[in-house]
Enzyme design. Structure first.
Site, mmCIF file in Angstrom:
data_model
loop_
_atom_site.group_PDB
_atom_site.id
_atom_site.type_symbol
_atom_site.label_atom_id
_atom_site.label_comp_id
_atom_site.label_asym_id
_atom_site.label_seq_id
_atom_site.Cartn_x
_atom_site.Cartn_y
_atom_site.Cartn_z
ATOM 1 N N GLY A 127 0.922 -1.190 -0.012
ATOM 2 C CA GLY A 127 -0.203 -0.036 -0.039
ATOM 3 C C GLY A 127 0.826 1.379 -0.005
ATOM 4 C CG MET A 144 -0.934 4.609 7.041
ATOM 5 S SD MET A 144 -0.295 5.560 8.110
ATOM 6 C CE MET A 144 -2.065 6.171 8.790
ATOM 7 N N PRO A 181 -6.015 -1.683 15.365
ATOM 8 C CG PRO A 181 -7.979 -2.047 16.638
ATOM 9 C CD PRO A 181 -6.503 -2.251 16.778
ATOM 10 C CG HIS A 211 -11.488 8.378 11.243
ATOM 11 N ND1 HIS A 211 -12.114 7.909 12.414
ATOM 12 C CD2 HIS A 211 -10.435 7.584 11.284
ATOM 13 C CE1 HIS A 211 -11.521 7.184 13.170
ATOM 14 N NE2 HIS A 211 -10.296 7.068 12.519
ATOM 15 C CE LYS A 251 -11.928 4.279 9.813
ATOM 16 N NZ LYS A 251 -10.781 3.499 9.499
ATOM 17 N N GLY A 298 -12.082 0.778 13.556
ATOM 18 C CA GLY A 298 -11.681 -0.452 14.292
ATOM 19 C C GLY A 298 -11.331 0.333 15.707
#
Length: 263
Positions: A8, A13, A123, A152, A156, A162
């Site tokens: 990813g 991220m 999470p 968020h 997302k 989570g």
């Protein structure tokens, strides 16, 4: 040096993780994977070119790069397959993607034992978020009426987060399950009172401008208590990610939650 592959890598991220791994003296970036390939991972993450080109085939990359740990911040719909692929290659996954259901977690646990390869899932990798969850569990012993609001960014994909779900589960370990609010309460708009985990309402907000935030609000006679955590940047997750990379090989089977790694 612990050999790391980042899956990813092109995501926001993923790029932050690449930078953190590249600049950690105890870790060595040996591979990077994403559905978009071709870029130099060093240049992509704001560092000098390192010759590690982002690949698109995870299975081949795991075979060729031979990492010890795979960091996965991909999408909920593919993370399970990614983890199982890594385990088959006896590479330990460190997973920050949420959205795995209980059945998938059980299959991951079985595979981790079968291949004798530990898996770590969190999470939330922010140390402050872990402390928020632990404090909430303590407070719930004395103030059992609680609601959770998680906020968020609008990109997302899963709701609730989570973190919110795990917070609710940790709270339910120390309080009796019960319906909160008035027994004759009526939702004039369906689901306006949020989702529900063991009698605990969870409300999810998705808006541009947010990163990752959560409030745990406790109510009692004549008083309320709010515990809030805010991640204002993705770098807030990096100390937890790096800690997991360095400790995962000392674990057994499947471990969930950064609190398990804190002294």
């Amino acid at each position: 040096m612990i050999k790391i592959l980042v899956n990813g890598a092109y995501g926001r991220m993923g790029r932050t993780v690449l930078n953190a791994v590249i600049n950690d003296e105890e870790l060595e970036l040996v591979g990077a994977v994403d559905v978009i390939g071709g870029a130099d991972s060093g240049e992509l993450s704001g560092n000098k070119k390192n010759g590690i080109i982002i690949e698109t085939d995870l299975s081949k990359a795991l075979e060729n790069c031979k990492p010890e740990v795979m960091i996965d911040f991909t999408q909920p719909q593919v993370v399970f397959k990614n983890v199982m692929t890594a385990l088959e290659k006896k590479v330990s996954p460190v997973v920050g993607t949420t959205g795995l259901n209980d059945e998938q977690k059980n299959k991951i646990r079985e595979a981790a034992e079968k291949f004798n390869t530990p898996v770590f899932i969190a999470p939330n990798f922010a140390i402050g978020a872990v402390l928020m969850m632990l404090l909430s569990k303590q407070v719930a012993k004395y103030m059992p009426d609680v609601e959770i609001i998680e906020l968020h960014h609008d990109k997302k994909l899963d709701a609730p987060s989570g973190t919110a779900e795990l917070t609710a589960k940790m709270i339910s370990e120390v309080r009796k399950s019960h319906k909160q609010g008035h027994p004759d309460e009526v939702e004039k708009i369906p689901n306006v009172r949020g989702g529900n985990v063991d009698g605990i309402p969870i409300h999810s907000v998705r808006l541009p401008g947010y990163v990752a935030h959560q409030e745990v609000i406790f109510g009692g006679l004549g008083q309320t208590l709010t515990i809030r955590h805010d991640s204002t940047g993705r770098d807030s997750f990096m100390p937890g990610v790096l800690l997991a990379c360095k400790k995962v090989k000392n674990l057994k089977g499947l471990t969930i939650g950064l609190d398990k790694l804190l002294d």
